[in-house]
Enzyme design. Sequence first.
Site, mmCIF file in Angstrom:
data_model
loop_
_atom_site.group_PDB
_atom_site.id
_atom_site.type_symbol
_atom_site.label_atom_id
_atom_site.label_comp_id
_atom_site.label_asym_id
_atom_site.label_seq_id
_atom_site.Cartn_x
_atom_site.Cartn_y
_atom_site.Cartn_z
ATOM 1 N N ASP A 57 20.766 17.630 64.750
ATOM 2 C CA ASP A 57 20.742 18.805 63.384
ATOM 3 C C ASP A 57 22.449 19.237 62.950
ATOM 4 O O ASP A 57 23.040 19.036 63.704
ATOM 5 C CB ASP A 57 20.223 20.082 64.484
ATOM 6 C CG ASP A 57 20.121 20.964 63.540
ATOM 7 O OD1 ASP A 57 18.836 21.089 62.878
ATOM 8 O OD2 ASP A 57 19.315 22.469 63.520
ATOM 9 N N GLU B 255 17.905 20.775 53.810
ATOM 10 C CA GLU B 255 17.801 22.180 53.382
ATOM 11 C C GLU B 255 18.642 22.367 52.010
ATOM 12 O O GLU B 255 19.748 21.653 51.172
ATOM 13 C CB GLU B 255 18.575 22.458 54.412
ATOM 14 C CG GLU B 255 18.947 24.095 54.394
ATOM 15 C CD GLU B 255 20.050 24.312 55.678
ATOM 16 O OE1 GLU B 255 19.715 23.750 56.777
ATOM 17 O OE2 GLU B 255 20.077 25.686 54.973
#
Length: 405
Positions: A82, A134
């Site tokens: 992540d 993202e």
Amino acid sequence: MPLVDMKDMLNHAYHHGYAVGAFELINLEMLCAVMDAAERARAPVILSVGEHHFDDFDVQLLMPAIEAAAARAQVPVAIHFDHGKSIDSATDGIRLGCNSIMVDASHLNFSENTRITKNAVAMAHACGISVEGELGYVPQAEEKQCKASDELAYTSLAEAKAYVERTGVDCLAVSIGTVHGRMKGKPRLDYQRLKQINEALKMPLVIHGGSGLSDSQYHRLISNGVAKINCFTGISELAARKLRESTRGTIGISYSQIQNMSKAAITSDVEKYLRLWGAAGRAAEVLSQCHIWQPIEQLLIYKPFAEQGLHLSTVYEVQAVLSRIPGVREVHVSEIMDNDSHYQYSWIIKFCHPEAVKACQTHPDFQSLKRKLFSPLEDNTLNLIQQRLAPRSPELTEISLKVAF
Ligand code: 13P
């Protein structure tokens, strides 16, 4: 071995109207607590390691435990890297055992974010690894309070379409009003924006800043295409609270008792979310419909150009070069017990996924090694090596005994 492809897992969640929890881990207790919850709920789960937490724990020590937990799990598990800071660090994450990555360029402008993410996708997809992108910026709770215009950081529909098309990401994290960390007051979420993005993209969407929303907020997110919810602050605060409560006024409580209390609290919290988000009871379906993640090992043997064979230092240099190629997890040098000096050494290469074998063979560093040091083996030599090696090396029985070039 229910480590599965995260892309398959999220597609299943997306098409069946539920979300998988991605829980960020910083220690062994959190890992055990999350796995206990997933087993109890019979739910697929994502174990995340976030690069922004790497100052708090030793990822090289924790990753083998995460892999072992996934390997012995009865429920499907994916391991996600992540908020990667660069393609190199994400490549390291793959090397350590992650089978999905995110390189977070969401703080940069659209074209930089697109460029970096596209490169991350090229590297990762060549190795069979899925990628989360993202677009829009999910701030830290502290930042949000002093931002003049939050609108600027929200995901734009037009950009989202272009970003997904140009980068080829497998799932998209959107910014619609959540924040990382604990926000003061109740977050107001832009469902209209989420709905439009979902209708346009028809792909699994991801929520960062997934702690602390209400049950109905979670349900509305999921019904508008959210298939992955990231969570850290909630479980971390809960563990810390349990720790404080358990030591307050108590004399003689042991460290392991404190640990167990924190762990039990995390387990029940995570289980609650797995049920609330609709992932509970899905494990068997997901396992039957997703690709099981299968690393592969191969044996690399080359006939060197040089008559006298390879110098040992060159053998280790080859090991070092191979080890740096994306998708390669480990390289071991092995000595061939044979009188023929041409084939004294070989390299056993562990790849993260079968796709990574091709990526390695076409990688410029591999090609250059080949040109500099080796000439192809003849077919009869290959057969001979296979016949001689296989019975001598029982540990090779589970690997595909193949000469790669
Ligand atoms: P929270 O801080 O809301 O738990 O979110 C964590 C997260 O999004 C990690 O990527």
